[in-house]
Design an enzyme around this catalytic site. Sequence first.
Site, short mmCIF file in Angstrom:
data_model
loop_
_atom_site.label_atom_id
_atom_site.label_comp_id
_atom_site.label_asym_id
_atom_site.label_seq_id
_atom_site.Cartn_x
_atom_site.Cartn_y
_atom_site.Cartn_z
CB CYS A 111 7.54 8.42 35.65
SG CYS A 111 6.08 8.18 34.61
CG HIS A 253 7.17 5.78 38.91
ND1 HIS A 253 6.12 6.66 39.10
CD2 HIS A 253 6.99 5.25 37.67
CE1 HIS A 253 5.37 6.67 38.02
NE2 HIS A 253 5.87 5.83 37.15
CG ASN A 283 2.34 5.83 36.32
OD1 ASN A 283 2.74 6.92 36.68
ND2 ASN A 283 3.00 5.10 35.43
#
Length: 326
Positions: A111, A253, A283
């Site tokens: 990520c 994020h 996500n």
Amino acid sequence: MEIRIIGTGSALPARRVTNEDLSHIMDTSDEWIKSRTGIRARHLAVEETTTGLATEAAKKALHQADVQPEELDVIIAATVTADKFLPNLSCEVQSALGAKNAVAFDLNAACSGFLFALDVARRYLEDGTHKKALVIGAETLSKIMDWQDRSTCVLFGDGAGAAVLSACEETGEKRGILSTVQGSDGSRGEVLRCDNRPVSNPYTAKYENTLSYVSMNGQEVYKFAVKTVPEVIKEAVAAAGLTVEEIDHFLLHQANYRIIESVAKRLHQPMEKFPTNLEECGNISAASVPILLDNENNHGMIKKGEKIVLAGFGAGLTWGAAVLVW
């Protein structure tokens, strides 16, 4: 030499899947997901591929930047879900774009991948031998999810984001990327993992060829994020010669709304400075930050001269932040 982002683009699969949709195929509910994560929907690939999404996002970024594919010197794709082991995602995008003059390679920092790739591209351009770079974050995470694991699969989505970077002569205005900071802690890597193929050759014992899916210790990831992200943001802001109060936008994020709220609280900054799109996207790992950046850019939410923090965190464990003036 100033390294500026001169164009952004993003792409999402056509299939939008709401929490209510998921409640029909597993034991979950809109209230359960939304109250714990802030996520209401995500986009899942059906016909789309990681390469296709990455290429679409790249084309949009190039168009906005008014840059031809042949002008690109570097293409870096951050991903954990490339369509193939070989060729890599960046080379497939290079081929699709016709960017014949670019060196192309992939980077895996989960990520945090886009932040790591942004830093590498920045350094390519700072040496003076390269002028333009394309940085991509692209994922089809739905293919590595266990769709029987309701605690994990509901969190993730698919998509791609891209940014075109250019080396520009300094004009006296302080613009472009001011600082980048990254970190890793492999000793805690097991809290978020997905195994690759096991070793198999004529000298190994036979094994049952089963697929591995993402597994996550949510509590440990949460504790890691709320502690580490404010620290790396402070470090990057200080390296840029600024204070946290001077930052206009924090683009984090998009993993969990509670994490973003906790980071804002620890930085003593209002939530108004922390835009989100996880409500609609979930996500998307390495694609999360560039998609959010493109959303904000193309909706006129970022003005010239404003100061921005980009920050990512995820498996590895890895984390990174960048400070730039738009």
